[in-house]
Design an enzyme around this catalytic site. Sequence first.
Site, short mmCIF file in Angstrom:
data_model
loop_
_atom_site.label_atom_id
_atom_site.label_comp_id
_atom_site.label_asym_id
_atom_site.label_seq_id
_atom_site.Cartn_x
_atom_site.Cartn_y
_atom_site.Cartn_z
N ALA A 71 0.87 -1.17 0.00
CA ALA A 71 0.00 0.00 0.00
C ALA A 71 0.91 1.23 0.00
CB ALA A 71 -0.89 -0.02 1.24
N GLY A 114 0.71 -4.99 1.03
CA GLY A 114 -0.50 -5.06 0.20
C GLY A 114 -0.23 -5.71 -1.15
N GLU A 117 -0.56 -9.30 -0.54
CA GLU A 117 -1.98 -9.56 -0.26
C GLU A 117 -2.81 -9.50 -1.54
OE1 GLU A 117 -1.53 -6.57 2.88
OE2 GLU A 117 -2.62 -7.95 4.17
N GLU A 137 4.74 -5.11 7.15
CA GLU A 137 3.98 -4.09 7.88
C GLU A 137 4.45 -3.88 9.31
OE1 GLU A 137 2.64 -6.39 5.85
OE2 GLU A 137 0.91 -5.55 4.77
#
Length: 263
Positions: A71, A114, A117, A137
């Site tokens: 992200a 992300g 993911e 993260e």
Amino acid sequence: ALLGSFSNLLGEVDEAGVATLTLNRPKQLNALNSELMGELVAACQYLDRKHPSARVIIVTGSGSKAFAAGADIKEMSSVTYSEAYNKGLLDGWETLRTIRKPIIAAVNGFALGGGCELAMLADIIIAADSASFGQPEINLGVLPGMGGTQRLTRAVGKSRAMELVLTGDRLSAAEAVSLGLASRAVPAAELMETTQKLARRIAAASLPVAAKAKECVNQAYEMTLAEGVRFEKREFWSCFALADQKEGMAAFIEKRTPVFGDS
Ligand code: CO8
């Protein structure tokens, strides 16, 4: 043919019905900002329900360095809890679960946070030998928030997932394959050719049958074995309502290639 015009995405669909969506922020290692999320989700929904000929979706990253490095940290850094909660920060990614056509992630380089993911939201992961998967993260003072704690655990088991999530360590392409996270690793130069070849094979199937088969496999992560087997049985029986079942079996008996009409 080219698919729409996006700011963070390149999209095209070939004659075989293989759509390729390329995350296109190479300078930021394809970091997933909310605009990119909106575009990717909208493109997938359009390809799934409205595009006349798309049958399989490939998601990949532009440039040779990254699939997606996570992200967008710069976009997220100043977000407050109430903003994250009230706006549902990045929860649009889960919409990808509603896509019925098969999605293949062609992972070229970093698939972190992300990015990892997103790859796990796809149905199949093909990794370039340059790929590297991880959930870093923890080093940013957050935890995986796009399904990583759930999907990585289901993919590689608790102990390994725990280690990866708690340390932020990365997996190589070969490790990802040996753990079952990715289905294969190929030389980086062959990644797209291999993925397209696989996509074309899947594109040759009856669309509703492929969508049903995908849904059944995904139900294995949602249900008990008894419920899942009941679900599968009903979907299996429902195939007999399709002309494609008659065609597929007739073609076998007549020793020819089936021609599916998606009905
Ligand atoms: N976000 C924003 N920008 C990024 C990101 C990112 N995730 N990753 C890389 N970039 C940018 C860098 O800032 C840099 O920009 P600039 O040139 O303007 O400084 C450019 O991309 C190139 O990156 P580097 O110079 O760092 O390249 P290196 O080759 O030195 O390093 C790495 C590559 C190792 C991949 C490094 O960039 C890195 O560690 N990136 C961050 C990886 C990361 O921590 N990802 C997790 C992000 S958090 C997350 O994904 C949470 C998901 C859950 C949220 C969902 C909520 C619901």
